[in-house]
Design a protein around this motif. Sequence first.
Motif, PDB file in Angstrom:
ATOM      1  N   GLN A  44       8.814 -29.487   1.754  1.00 32.65           N
ATOM      2  CA  GLN A  44       8.729 -28.634   0.568  1.00 32.65           C
ATOM      3  C   GLN A  44       7.334 -28.678  -0.040  1.00 32.65           C
ATOM      4  O   GLN A  44       6.832 -27.663  -0.542  1.00 32.65           O
ATOM      5  N   ASN A  45       6.712 -29.876   0.019  1.00 34.08           N
ATOM      6  CA  ASN A  45       5.344 -29.969  -0.495  1.00 34.08           C
ATOM      7  C   ASN A  45       4.396 -29.103   0.332  1.00 34.08           C
ATOM      8  O   ASN A  45       3.484 -28.463  -0.204  1.00 34.08           O
ATOM      9  N   VAL A  46       4.613 -29.108   1.662  1.00 38.09           N
ATOM     10  CA  VAL A  46       3.780 -28.268   2.522  1.00 38.09           C
ATOM     11  C   VAL A  46       3.980 -26.797   2.182  1.00 38.09           C
ATOM     12  O   VAL A  46       3.022 -26.009   2.061  1.00 38.09           O
ATOM     13  N   GLU A  47       5.241 -26.381   2.042  1.00 45.08           N
ATOM     14  CA  GLU A  47       5.528 -24.985   1.684  1.00 45.08           C
ATOM     15  C   GLU A  47       4.948 -24.654   0.321  1.00 45.08           C
ATOM     16  O   GLU A  47       4.402 -23.560   0.116  1.00 45.08           O
ATOM     17  N   LEU A  48       5.080 -25.578  -0.617  1.00 42.47           N
ATOM     18  CA  LEU A  48       4.542 -25.348  -1.953  1.00 42.47           C
ATOM     19  C   LEU A  48       3.024 -25.220  -1.907  1.00 42.47           C
ATOM     20  O   LEU A  48       2.441 -24.372  -2.585  1.00 42.47           O
ATOM     21  N   GLU A  50       1.257 -24.262   0.683  1.00 42.90           N
ATOM     22  CA  GLU A  50       0.950 -22.978   1.310  1.00 42.90           C
ATOM     23  C   GLU A  50       1.123 -21.833   0.318  1.00 42.90           C
ATOM     24  O   GLU A  50       0.293 -20.912   0.269  1.00 42.90           O
ATOM     25  N   SER A  51       2.202 -21.882  -0.466  1.00 36.56           N
ATOM     26  CA  SER A  51       2.423 -20.840  -1.474  1.00 36.56           C
ATOM     27  C   SER A  51       1.320 -20.862  -2.509  1.00 36.56           C
ATOM     28  O   SER A  51       0.819 -19.799  -2.944  1.00 36.56           O
ATOM     29  N   GLY A  57      -5.401 -17.461  -3.229  1.00 34.08           N
ATOM     30  CA  GLY A  57      -6.187 -16.504  -2.466  1.00 34.08           C
ATOM     31  C   GLY A  57      -6.016 -15.087  -2.974  1.00 34.08           C
ATOM     32  O   GLY A  57      -6.980 -14.316  -3.046  1.00 34.08           O
ATOM     33  N   VAL A  58      -4.778 -14.756  -3.326  1.00 31.85           N
ATOM     34  CA  VAL A  58      -4.517 -13.415  -3.881  1.00 31.85           C
ATOM     35  C   VAL A  58      -5.247 -13.241  -5.199  1.00 31.85           C
ATOM     36  O   VAL A  58      -5.886 -12.216  -5.461  1.00 31.85           O
ATOM     37  N   LEU A  59      -5.146 -14.260  -6.070  1.00 33.40           N
ATOM     38  CA  LEU A  59      -5.836 -14.176  -7.356  1.00 33.40           C
ATOM     39  C   LEU A  59      -7.345 -14.052  -7.174  1.00 33.40           C
ATOM     40  O   LEU A  59      -8.011 -13.295  -7.891  1.00 33.40           O
ATOM     41  N   ALA A  60      -7.892 -14.820  -6.216  1.00 32.55           N
ATOM     42  CA  ALA A  60      -9.330 -14.777  -6.001  1.00 32.55           C
ATOM     43  C   ALA A  60      -9.774 -13.440  -5.399  1.00 32.55           C
ATOM     44  O   ALA A  60     -10.891 -12.978  -5.655  1.00 32.55           O
ATOM     45  N   ALA A  61      -8.894 -12.823  -4.605  1.00 31.99           N
ATOM     46  CA  ALA A  61      -9.263 -11.565  -3.949  1.00 31.99           C
ATOM     47  C   ALA A  61      -9.119 -10.358  -4.863  1.00 31.99           C
ATOM     48  O   ALA A  61      -9.658  -9.292  -4.563  1.00 31.99           O
ATOM     49  N   MET A  62      -8.392 -10.493  -5.954  1.00 28.36           N
ATOM     50  CA  MET A  62      -8.164  -9.358  -6.848  1.00 28.36           C
ATOM     51  C   MET A  62      -9.465  -8.948  -7.523  1.00 28.36           C
ATOM     52  O   MET A  62     -10.210  -9.789  -8.038  1.00 28.36           O
ATOM     53  N   SER A  63      -9.755  -7.657  -7.495  1.00 31.00           N
ATOM     54  CA  SER A  63     -10.928  -7.142  -8.211  1.00 31.00           C
ATOM     55  C   SER A  63     -10.612  -6.857  -9.671  1.00 31.00           C
ATOM     56  O   SER A  63     -11.527  -6.777 -10.496  1.00 31.00           O
ATOM     57  N   ASP A  64      -9.329  -6.704  -9.997  1.00 32.47           N
ATOM     58  CA  ASP A  64      -8.925  -6.493 -11.388  1.00 32.47           C
ATOM     59  C   ASP A  64      -8.839  -7.827 -12.110  1.00 32.47           C
ATOM     60  O   ASP A  64      -8.580  -8.874 -11.514  1.00 32.47           O
ATOM     61  N   VAL A  65      -9.048  -7.771 -13.403  1.00 31.25           N
ATOM     62  CA  VAL A  65      -8.943  -8.966 -14.245  1.00 31.25           C
ATOM     63  C   VAL A  65      -7.465  -9.297 -14.440  1.00 31.25           C
ATOM     64  O   VAL A  65      -6.644  -8.413 -14.720  1.00 31.25           O
ATOM     65  N   LEU A  66      -7.105 -10.595 -14.277  1.00 28.36           N
ATOM     66  CA  LEU A  66      -5.731 -11.044 -14.459  1.00 28.36           C
ATOM     67  C   LEU A  66      -5.728 -12.263 -15.375  1.00 28.36           C
ATOM     68  O   LEU A  66      -6.444 -13.239 -15.125  1.00 28.36           O
ATOM     69  N   ILE A  67      -4.917 -12.181 -16.439  1.00 26.61           N
ATOM     70  CA  ILE A  67      -4.830 -13.265 -17.422  1.00 26.61           C
ATOM     71  C   ILE A  67      -3.357 -13.555 -17.668  1.00 26.61           C
ATOM     72  O   ILE A  67      -2.583 -12.640 -17.983  1.00 26.61           O
TER      73      ILE A  67
END
Length: 461
Positions: A44-48, A50-51, A57-67
Motif C-alpha cells: 500500500q505504501n508503494v501504491e500510495l 506511486e499515486s 507530476g500532474v500538478l507540476a505539468a499543469m500550466s494553469d494555476v491550482l490552489i
Amino acid sequence: MTKTDQVTDAALPRTGEDAWLSVIQKMDEAYADLVDYQVQVEEQNVELEESRTFFDGVLAAMSDVLIACDHEGRIQQVNRACEELTGKTGAMLAGESIVTLVAEVSRPVLKDCMNRVRHEAIRDQELMLTGADGPVPMALNCSPRFNKRGRLIGVVVAGRPLGELQKAFKELNEAHAELKVAQERLVQAEKMASLGRLVAGVAHELNNPISFVYGNMHALQRYTRRLVQYFDTVQSGASRDALRQMREELRIDKAIADLDSLVEGTLEGADRVREIVNDLKQFSSTQRSEKLPYDLVHVAQSALHWILKEHPKVQVERDLPDQLMGQGHAGQIHQVVVNLVQNAVDAIRYQDDARLTIRAGSLPASAASPEQCDMLWLEVADNGAGISEQDQAHVFDPFFTTKPPGQGTGLGLSISYGIVREHGGTLTIQNGEQGGAIARLELPVQPVASDAESRGIYGQS
C-alpha cells in the motif's frame, strides 16, 4: 502416598508441555499475520507513493494555476505554476489566506466568491493576481470540496492568465477575419463570373439592333440630303423638266418609298434595345425591392438566349407554355435560371451530342390543402454524365464545386438555393432515369413572406 496421587503427579508434566506448545503455535500464527500485514502495508505504501508521484507530476505539468484551501480560505497546497507566477514556494504560501494573493481591488470579489462557493461553483471570474512581476489578470474557477458526510472541508481554485486566452481569442478572430475576406473574394469572383457571362450576352444582343439602327440612320441621312437638295431646287423656281430630271438623278421616289421601312426598322431596333435594358434592370434588382409580377417563361427564354449564344453546338429542346406568371424578384429568379442553364451547359459542352431540355408548367393547389397556393415549376435537363453519389449530398454546399480550379467558385447553386428558399420554393438536382442531371425549380405563384429575405445566402453575398 496413594496410588491415585501418583497417577496425578505423572500427568502434570504432559499438561504443561501441551500448554507451551499451544502458546508457541499462537505466537507463530500472530507472527505470520504480522508478516502478512507488513507486506500489505509495504504494498500500500508503494501504491500510495506511486499515486503521490503521479499526482505531483500532474500538478507540476499543469500550466494553469491550482490552489487548494481549507474551508476558511487558508492555503494548503499550490502547484508549480502558482509558485512560478507568484515567485513564492509552496512552503511560503502554506497557511496564508488566499485573499493575500490578489490585488487590493480584487479582494472583495474573491471574498464574495469564497462565500458563494459553498453553494455553487464559480466559473470564469476575472481577478487581478499579484504576480512576481506585477498584477496578472486571471480567470478563476472555484469548486468546493466535501468530506464523506457532505461537510465543506475546503475549496479548490484553478485559474488561467487571461493573456493566453486573449491571445487565443485574437488568433481566432484573425483567422475568422481572414476567412470572411476569403469568402467575400470568392463571392465577388462568382459575381464577376456571372457579370462576365451577362456582359458577353448583352454585348452580342445589343450589337445587332444597334448596328441595324446605325445603318438605317446613315440611309436616312443620305435620303435627307437628297430631299433637302430637291426641295431647295423646287423653292428656287426651277422648271418642271429640270425638276423631273433632278428627281430621277437623286432617286427621290425610291428614297420616299424606303422611308417607312427605315423608320419601322429603326423603331424595331430601338424596341429591342429597350427590351434588353428592361431585362438588365430586372436582373440587377435586389431582394430589398418590391416583389412584382414576372413571366417565368420569359425569364427562361432570356437565360437560354444569353447562355447559348456562346455554345451554338448545344441542341435545345423546349417544352414551354406561352406564359407562366408569378410574383417575386424577377432578377433573382433570372439569376437562378441562368445558373441552372450554365451548369447544364458546362456538363455537356465538350460532348458531340450535347443536348439540353427545358420544360415548365404549373401545379394546381392540392384539394387536401386548399390554402396552399398554386406552384410554378421549371426543369433543366442535360444528357451529361450526371452527378456522382458522393457529390449528390453536397451540390448546394457553399464553395463546393466539381469544376477545375479557376473555373468555378462553388457559390452559384448555393446562392440559387437561398434565393429559391426566400421565395418559398424548392430547388432539387437529381440524376435522370435516362442519364444526365435534372434540376427542378418550384416556386409559389404568390411568394411566401419570410424574414429570411434580409439575411439569406443571397442577401449575404
